[in-house]
Scaffold this active site. Sequence first.
Site, PDB file in Angstrom:
ATOM      1  N   GLY A 238      -5.555   5.769   2.572  1.00 32.08           N
ATOM      2  CA  GLY A 238      -6.967   5.477   2.305  1.00 32.08           C
ATOM      3  C   GLY A 238      -7.616   6.320   1.231  1.00 32.08           C
ATOM      4  O   GLY A 238      -8.789   6.117   0.920  1.00 32.08           O
ATOM      5  N   GLU A 287      -0.041   8.298   4.561  1.00 28.22           N
ATOM      6  CA  GLU A 287       0.419   6.994   4.073  1.00 28.22           C
ATOM      7  C   GLU A 287      -0.425   6.524   2.889  1.00 28.22           C
ATOM      8  O   GLU A 287      -1.088   5.493   2.953  1.00 28.22           O
ATOM      9  CB  GLU A 287       0.313   5.963   5.207  1.00 28.22           C
ATOM     10  CG  GLU A 287       1.021   6.333   6.484  1.00 28.22           C
ATOM     11  CD  GLU A 287       0.529   5.534   7.695  1.00 28.22           C
ATOM     12  OE1 GLU A 287      -0.319   4.638   7.534  1.00 28.22           O
ATOM     13  OE2 GLU A 287       0.998   5.831   8.797  1.00 28.22           O
ATOM     14  N   ARG A 290      -2.799   3.424  -2.744  1.00 29.51           N
ATOM     15  CA  ARG A 290      -3.624   3.361  -3.953  1.00 29.51           C
ATOM     16  C   ARG A 290      -3.650   4.690  -4.713  1.00 29.51           C
ATOM     17  O   ARG A 290      -3.575   4.708  -5.933  1.00 29.51           O
ATOM     18  CB  ARG A 290      -5.047   3.007  -3.525  1.00 29.51           C
ATOM     19  CG  ARG A 290      -5.980   2.697  -4.667  1.00 29.51           C
ATOM     20  CD  ARG A 290      -7.416   2.574  -4.160  1.00 29.51           C
ATOM     21  NE  ARG A 290      -7.572   1.868  -2.930  1.00 29.51           N
ATOM     22  CZ  ARG A 290      -7.867   0.569  -2.820  1.00 29.51           C
ATOM     23  NH1 ARG A 290      -8.046  -0.150  -3.892  1.00 29.51           N
ATOM     24  NH2 ARG A 290      -8.001   0.010  -1.628  1.00 29.51           N
ATOM     25  N   CYS A 357      -9.163 -22.596 -12.788  1.00 29.72           N
ATOM     26  CA  CYS A 357     -10.314 -23.478 -12.536  1.00 29.72           C
ATOM     27  C   CYS A 357     -11.087 -23.057 -11.292  1.00 29.72           C
ATOM     28  O   CYS A 357     -11.097 -23.762 -10.279  1.00 29.72           O
ATOM     29  CB  CYS A 357      -9.827 -24.909 -12.414  1.00 29.72           C
ATOM     30  SG  CYS A 357      -8.917 -25.370 -13.879  1.00 29.72           S
ATOM     31  N   GLU A 358     -11.656 -21.896 -11.322  1.00 33.10           N
ATOM     32  CA  GLU A 358     -12.480 -21.381 -10.226  1.00 33.10           C
ATOM     33  C   GLU A 358     -13.536 -20.483 -10.858  1.00 33.10           C
ATOM     34  O   GLU A 358     -13.210 -19.659 -11.726  1.00 33.10           O
ATOM     35  CB  GLU A 358     -11.666 -20.472  -9.294  1.00 33.10           C
ATOM     36  CG  GLU A 358     -10.512 -21.121  -8.616  1.00 33.10           C
ATOM     37  CD  GLU A 358     -10.657 -21.171  -7.102  1.00 33.10           C
ATOM     38  OE1 GLU A 358     -11.748 -20.882  -6.587  1.00 33.10           O
ATOM     39  OE2 GLU A 358      -9.654 -21.526  -6.474  1.00 33.10           O
TER      40      GLU A 358
HETATM   41  N1  LLP Z   1      -1.637   2.745   6.091  1.00 31.25           N
HETATM   42  C1  LLP Z   1      -2.062   1.595   6.663  1.00 31.25           C
HETATM   43  C2  LLP Z   1      -1.799   1.377   8.073  1.00 31.25           C
HETATM   44  C3  LLP Z   1      -2.746   0.621   5.899  1.00 31.25           C
HETATM   45  O1  LLP Z   1      -3.166  -0.490   6.466  1.00 31.25           O
HETATM   46  C4  LLP Z   1      -2.969   0.854   4.511  1.00 31.25           C
HETATM   47  C5  LLP Z   1      -3.666  -0.123   3.672  1.00 31.25           C
HETATM   48  C6  LLP Z   1      -2.501   2.056   3.960  1.00 31.25           C
HETATM   49  C7  LLP Z   1      -1.842   2.973   4.777  1.00 31.25           C
HETATM   50  C8  LLP Z   1      -2.669   2.384   2.512  1.00 31.25           C
HETATM   51  O2  LLP Z   1      -3.991   2.461   2.140  1.00 31.25           O
HETATM   52  P1  LLP Z   1      -4.378   3.077   0.702  1.00 31.25           P
HETATM   53  O3  LLP Z   1      -3.900   4.511   0.686  1.00 31.25           O
HETATM   54  O4  LLP Z   1      -3.702   2.274  -0.329  1.00 31.25           O
HETATM   55  O5  LLP Z   1      -5.844   2.953   0.652  1.00 31.25           O
HETATM   56  N2  LLP Z   1      -5.861  -4.962  -1.042  1.00 31.25           N
HETATM   57  C9  LLP Z   1      -6.915  -4.003  -0.842  1.00 31.25           C
HETATM   58  C10 LLP Z   1      -6.454  -2.809  -0.032  1.00 31.25           C
HETATM   59  C11 LLP Z   1      -5.856  -3.162   1.321  1.00 31.25           C
HETATM   60  C12 LLP Z   1      -5.375  -1.955   2.076  1.00 31.25           C
HETATM   61  C13 LLP Z   1      -4.644  -2.337   3.309  1.00 31.25           C
HETATM   62  N3  LLP Z   1      -4.093  -1.252   4.080  1.00 31.25           N
HETATM   63  C14 LLP Z   1      -7.485  -3.602  -2.213  1.00 31.25           C
HETATM   64  O6  LLP Z   1      -7.052  -4.154  -3.212  1.00 31.25           O
HETATM   65  O7  LLP Z   1      -8.375  -2.788  -2.292  1.00 31.25           O
END
Ligand code: LLP
Length: 433
Positions: A238, A287, A290, A357-358
């Site tokens: 996150g 985890e 991003r 086309c959106e």
């Molecule tokens: N761990 C779990 C259980 C998760 O569900 C996620 C992301 C992460 C780790 C990694 O999160 P990060 O460090 O990447 O924030 N498609 C969306 C983001 C969806 C995130 C889903 N879960 C976007 O483009 O912003």
Amino acid sequence: MHDFHYVGSKLYCERVSIDSLVKKYGSPLYIYSQHTLTDHFTKLDLALAPLEHLVCYAMKANSNASVMRTLANLGGGFDVVSEGELRRVIAAGGDARKCVFAGVGKTEGEIEYALRQGIYSFNVESEPEIIRINKVAARLKKVAPIAVRVNPNVDAGTHAKITTGTYENKFGIAFEQVEGVYARASKLKNIKLRGLQMHIGSQLTKVKPFELAVEKVLPLVSKLAAKYKFEFFSIGGGLGIVYNPALDSGSAEWWQSPGNKQILTPASYASALVPLLQPLNLRILIEPGRFIVGNAGILVTRVEYVKRTGKKNFVIVDAAMNDLIRPAFYDSYHEIIPVLRGKSKATISSDVVGPICESGDYFAKDRPLPKVGEGDYLALLSAGAYGSVMGSNYNSRGLIAEVLVNGNKSAVIRERQELETIWERESIAPWLK
Ligand code: LLP
């Protein structure tokens, strides 16, 4: 905190000019910097050094084999959410024993595959899932390591579509129910209670929600750890990144000002969390997805047309929402800069749109951009995470190519998809022939 910069008028990735890459590999094109990837991983890893820890890269952010290999070579583990992702880890040379498996809907087949590969832990999201894992493990005569994903009911203050840690969300087991679930799970013969996991949401740009969630869960995790001899506590991912320099960091030169207090950095994250976590004496997993890959990638696109209506200046480019869906889906901001910068500082308010086309097929609205014309190239920054992986074949557009840069070297790490392969698995029903 990234390796995309101008040298004179030309945008570079590390030591390679972007215009030379589009000439060589075509457009649209995803370009990743290996140095940025390595740098982000290493900084986080070092910041957590006072703890016994494992960085499990959330590969859903970008699962390209070369990205994965880069991180596996640095000793990273992986957070996977499907059999396909676990198979990708193995194909890319990663270690299944460093993988955690998340997700609310694991099938029996997926559980069996993961058990056979000897993953580190299933991060379980419901009690019926534990019962299913126990059943599959018994059939295979194995003991399945699990951690319950606790939903701490803390609002992460991020976009609603990427908030995961409140009771409005489908994820995890409610804080109040967790002890009961562990008590019942401890009676199952083919289950080993290895730890506890949480994840409160994505793109968090402040440390506070992480701190609040960890503080809330700490008493629970220490109690359960003592009772069931846990090995680990995963605090999820996150960690947010800078998408909009003006808003997210207060400074256009954010990457040159490490002291900038508004940016979530590995140091600010660790200095808040390490002291809280150290007394637990557990292995700490994180985890991040991003944070590692987001600013390590850009999407380069060619201007096809410029169309001025009475009201708007539309810059029509060859990339579309099927290549990068984040603006359409989350209204998200991606900085857009020219690949070749002109001398004039003048800007014109523009909508950057794709050919699909959106009406939702846009990358920016009313954005002050330098004047561009047909044949110019633009770079959409911070496109490394949740970019290519969320790509689709909508409008029968092929998935685009991806390139990795390392110093002065570049290589295609995913070929542009041939159009015929889009429909090659389709067939005409016999009665239509
Ligand atoms: N761990 C779990 C259980 C998760 O569900 C996620 C992301 C992460 C780790 C990694 O999160 P990060 O460090 O990447 O924030 N498609 C969306 C983001 C969806 C995130 C889903 N879960 C976007 O483009 O912003």
